[in-house]
Design a protein around this motif. Structure first.
Motif, short mmCIF file in Angstrom:
data_model
loop_
_atom_site.label_atom_id
_atom_site.label_comp_id
_atom_site.label_asym_id
_atom_site.label_seq_id
_atom_site.Cartn_x
_atom_site.Cartn_y
_atom_site.Cartn_z
N GLU A 129 -25.52 -27.54 -13.23
CA GLU A 129 -24.92 -28.68 -13.95
C GLU A 129 -25.26 -30.01 -13.28
O GLU A 129 -25.43 -31.03 -13.95
N THR A 130 -25.38 -30.00 -11.96
CA THR A 130 -25.70 -31.22 -11.23
C THR A 130 -27.07 -31.75 -11.64
O THR A 130 -27.23 -32.93 -11.96
N ILE A 131 -28.05 -30.86 -11.66
CA ILE A 131 -29.41 -31.25 -12.03
C ILE A 131 -29.47 -31.62 -13.51
O ILE A 131 -30.05 -32.64 -13.88
N LEU A 132 -28.85 -30.79 -14.35
CA LEU A 132 -28.93 -31.04 -15.79
C LEU A 132 -28.19 -32.30 -16.20
O LEU A 132 -28.61 -32.99 -17.13
N TYR A 133 -27.12 -32.62 -15.50
CA TYR A 133 -26.41 -33.86 -15.79
C TYR A 133 -27.35 -35.05 -15.53
O TYR A 133 -27.45 -35.97 -16.33
N SER B 93 -26.13 -25.23 -22.93
CA SER B 93 -25.35 -26.32 -23.52
C SER B 93 -23.87 -25.97 -23.52
O SER B 93 -23.02 -26.82 -23.21
N ALA B 94 -23.53 -24.71 -23.83
CA ALA B 94 -22.14 -24.26 -23.78
C ALA B 94 -21.63 -24.31 -22.34
O ALA B 94 -20.49 -24.73 -22.08
N TYR B 95 -22.47 -23.91 -21.39
CA TYR B 95 -22.13 -23.96 -19.96
C TYR B 95 -21.80 -25.40 -19.56
O TYR B 95 -20.79 -25.65 -18.90
N MET B 96 -22.64 -26.34 -19.96
CA MET B 96 -22.43 -27.75 -19.62
C MET B 96 -21.15 -28.29 -20.26
O MET B 96 -20.40 -29.01 -19.63
N LYS B 97 -20.91 -27.92 -21.51
CA LYS B 97 -19.71 -28.36 -22.23
C LYS B 97 -18.47 -27.86 -21.49
O LYS B 97 -17.52 -28.61 -21.26
N ASN B 98 -18.49 -26.60 -21.07
CA ASN B 98 -17.36 -26.03 -20.32
C ASN B 98 -17.18 -26.73 -18.99
O ASN B 98 -16.06 -26.97 -18.55
N TRP B 99 -18.30 -27.04 -18.33
CA TRP B 99 -18.24 -27.72 -17.03
C TRP B 99 -17.59 -29.09 -17.18
O TRP B 99 -16.74 -29.48 -16.39
#
Length: 125
Positions: A28-32, A71-77
């Motif tokens: 999530e850090t990188i993808l953000y 995308s679901a992972y990021m939304k949950n994060w």
């Protein structure tokens, strides 16, 4: 690079916690940085010096190959982050309460000191 190989870059600790191998940094850090802040892989690698450029590209490739899941992972994060911040705001840990109390006491003492120095001094004649 096949999907089987790309997953070798990650530790899947839980469905909500995917980290880069040999690192405490989550995808999530990188993808953000990549998705939300529009940073290039090179810029991200410069920001997080413990990561290699290859790890950054692997994370982005993993995202591109698994957009729906990631995308679901990021939304949950993001939702989890909001929930945790709100919980902390409503129920600050004891150490935060203690720090707030100390700050308030220090401020009150400073105000008292300023008030004392501003009081007119009477000199006996």
């Amino acid at each position: 690079m096949s999907t089987a190989q790309i997953t070798d870059y990650f530790n899947f600790l839980t469905p909500g916690d995917i980290r880069l191998k040999d690192s405490r940094i989550g995808i999530e850090t990188i993808l953000y940085e990549y998705i939300d802040r529009g940073r290039t892989p090179e810029e991200i690698a410069q920001l997080y010096t413990s990561l290699t450029l290859e790890q950054v590209y692997a994370t982005i490739l993993y995202y591109l190959q698994n957009k729906e899941v990631v995308s679901a992972y990021m939304k949950n994060w993001i939702e989890h982050g909001h929930t945790m911040r709100e919980e902390q705001r409503l129920n600050p840990p004891p150490v935060s309460k203690k720090l707030q109390q100390l700050r308030a006491e220090r401020k009150a003492k400073k105000i008292a000191n300023v008030s004392a120095t501003l009081q007119p001094r009477h000199h006996p004649s």
